[in-house]
Write an enzyme that holds these catalytic residues in place. Structure first.
Site, PDB file in Angstrom:
ATOM      1  N   GLN A 187       0.820  -1.223   0.000  1.00 37.39           N
ATOM      2  CA  GLN A 187       0.000   0.000   0.000  1.00 37.39           C
ATOM      3  C   GLN A 187       0.854   1.273   0.000  1.00 37.39           C
ATOM      4  O   GLN A 187       0.307   2.374   0.105  1.00 37.39           O
ATOM      5  CB  GLN A 187      -0.906   0.011   1.237  1.00 37.39           C
ATOM      6  CG  GLN A 187      -1.990  -1.051   1.234  1.00 37.39           C
ATOM      7  CD  GLN A 187      -3.132  -0.746   0.273  1.00 37.39           C
ATOM      8  OE1 GLN A 187      -3.148   0.289  -0.397  1.00 37.39           O
ATOM      9  NE2 GLN A 187      -4.090  -1.650   0.182  1.00 37.39           N
ATOM     10  N   THR A 245       7.330 -18.721 -17.113  1.00 39.89           N
ATOM     11  CA  THR A 245       7.592 -17.695 -18.124  1.00 39.89           C
ATOM     12  C   THR A 245       7.149 -16.327 -17.636  1.00 39.89           C
ATOM     13  O   THR A 245       6.017 -16.165 -17.155  1.00 39.89           O
ATOM     14  CB  THR A 245       6.847 -18.039 -19.436  1.00 39.89           C
ATOM     15  OG1 THR A 245       7.274 -19.328 -19.881  1.00 39.89           O
ATOM     16  CG2 THR A 245       7.131 -16.999 -20.505  1.00 39.89           C
ATOM     17  N   CYS A 333      -8.970  -8.503   0.172  1.00 38.68           N
ATOM     18  CA  CYS A 333      -8.922  -9.967   0.206  1.00 38.68           C
ATOM     19  C   CYS A 333      -9.919 -10.552   1.196  1.00 38.68           C
ATOM     20  O   CYS A 333     -10.194 -11.738   1.169  1.00 38.68           O
ATOM     21  CB  CYS A 333      -7.509 -10.433   0.561  1.00 38.68           C
ATOM     22  SG  CYS A 333      -6.301  -9.968  -0.676  1.00 38.68           S
TER      23      CYS A 333
END
Length: 383
Positions: A187, A245, A333
């Site tokens: 944050q 990748t 979340c």
């Protein structure tokens, strides 16, 4: 009906400049960066240049100190589990001690809980003071012979309070033996000093989508000679710390967002502070039955946590949503959960206050007209 988004601590929109920087790497320079042909090397060059941008912003010493991950949650996991696994499995340390706090992001608390469940670590969870900060004296008192790691956030995701990271880092730098210091700075990107030499940290988590970059990319700063065991194996990507990748367009976008945030930090802080102060001024002017949970003396100006003594947070949230004002009950979340903010509860030691508190977070687009509309709607509901 006017729409007002005040949930920028959850995520931010992609800046136009960031999208433009990313665009060529979706359809034009799309090669795999580990391919040896010259087309692949163009993609690798974009990663190297992006990594170098972030390295320079953080004042890191080496390119390999910047490790790209898919999220700040993954970066927190790599920092904590990677360090603990290295010392537990490779060095034979037993019952490692970790110091953290009760108001960390779930990606830190759940990671520590996982390790506790495996009986690999013991954790001291420090409670915050009434000002929302973790006391350095309590940290000092909690250090044991087997303390290996201290992991704390920089800016609290629900209240915006700024921990005294530099003070803690300076103490650990002079401590008689090595204790690793991890900072969750997800944050902090828009408003705070990210110079790792000033912060004295060994590990630091950074997020892209909190600073107008793309989702799906973040990074972990790993100070040279800080040992980590990789969590994702395969092909030696990211200096053998994270297989898979690399997402070239996202890395390019993240680096561009970091560059813009760094260059415009003073302007960002001034704007966000002006908006937050205006919000508080309008609350007082309209005599709204509201109290501020955020420590205004030590906080990021982009987050304001508010206590509503006369209403439940859930009722205010639903009312504002119906009026197209988008805020959050707390950390993104955990926002799908109806549970009150555990961070507010821990700081104020008051479960009822937690049930009546909401987070308002501001962005570079937030205007005084937006705040006026929010105040107007709150006044109708509260008075």
């Amino acid at each position: 009906m006017k729409e007002v988004y005040l949930d920028y601590a959850a995520t931010t929109p992609l800046r136009k400049e960031v999208f433009e920087a990313m665009n060529p790497y979706f359809r034009e320079i799309f090669a795999n960066p580990v391919s040896l042909h010259s087309f692949g090397q163009k993609a690798l060059k974009a990663i190297d240049e992006s990594r170098n941008k972030i390295k320079e912003i953080l004042k890191a010493n080496e390119l390999k100190e910047i490790i790209f991950t898919a999220s700040s949650t993954e970066a927190n996991n790599l920092a904590i589990k990677g360090l603990i696994f290295y010392f537990y499995f490779l060095k034979g340390y037993k019952k490692i001690h970790v110091i953290s706090s009760t108001i960390e992001h779930p990606s830190v608390l759940d990671t520590l809980a996982d390790l506790e469940g495996l009986e690999i670590i013991e954790t001291t969870y420090l409670k915050p003071e009434m000002n929302g900060l973790i006391s350095l004296e309590k940290i000092k008192e909690s250090i044991k012979e087997n303390t290996l790691l201290i992991t704390l956030h920089y800016i609290n995701s629900e209240l915006g309070n700024r921990q005294k990271i530099k003070e803690i880092g300076e103490f650990l730098e002079k401590f008689k033996r090595k204790i690793y210091f991890h900072i969750d700075a997800a944050q902090a990107g828009l408003t705070e000093d990210l110079n790792v030499n000033n912060l004295k940290c060994d590990l630091m988590t950074l997020s892209s989508h909190k600073i107008y970059g793309p989702k799906g990319i973040a990074c972990l700063y790993v100070k040279a000679n800080t040992p980590l065991m990789r969590l994702i194996s395969g092909s030696g990507h990211e200096y053998d710390l994270r297989g898979g990748t690399e997402a070239v367009p996202l890395i390019v976008g993240f680096a561009k967002a970091m560059e813009l945030a760094f260059e415009e930090k003073e302007k960002n802080v001034n704007h966000l502070k002006a908006i937050r102060d205006y919000f508080i001024e309008k609350i007082k002017k309209n005599n709204l039955p509201i109290e501020i949970n955020t420590n205004l003396e030590e906080s990021s100006p982009k987050i304001l946590n508010i206590y509503f003594p006369t209403k439940l947070a859930q009722d205010i949230f639903l009312y504002l949503d119906l009026n197209k004002i988008y805020i959050s009950p707390g950390t993104a979340c955990k926002s799908r959960s109806a549970e009150p903010s555990y961070m507010v509860k821990e700081i104020f030691n008051d479960p009822e206050r937690a049930k009546r508190s909401l987070r308002f977070s501001f962005g570079l687009e937030t205007s005084k007209e937006d705040i006026d509309y929010v105040i107007e709607m709150l006044k109708k509901f509260l008075i």
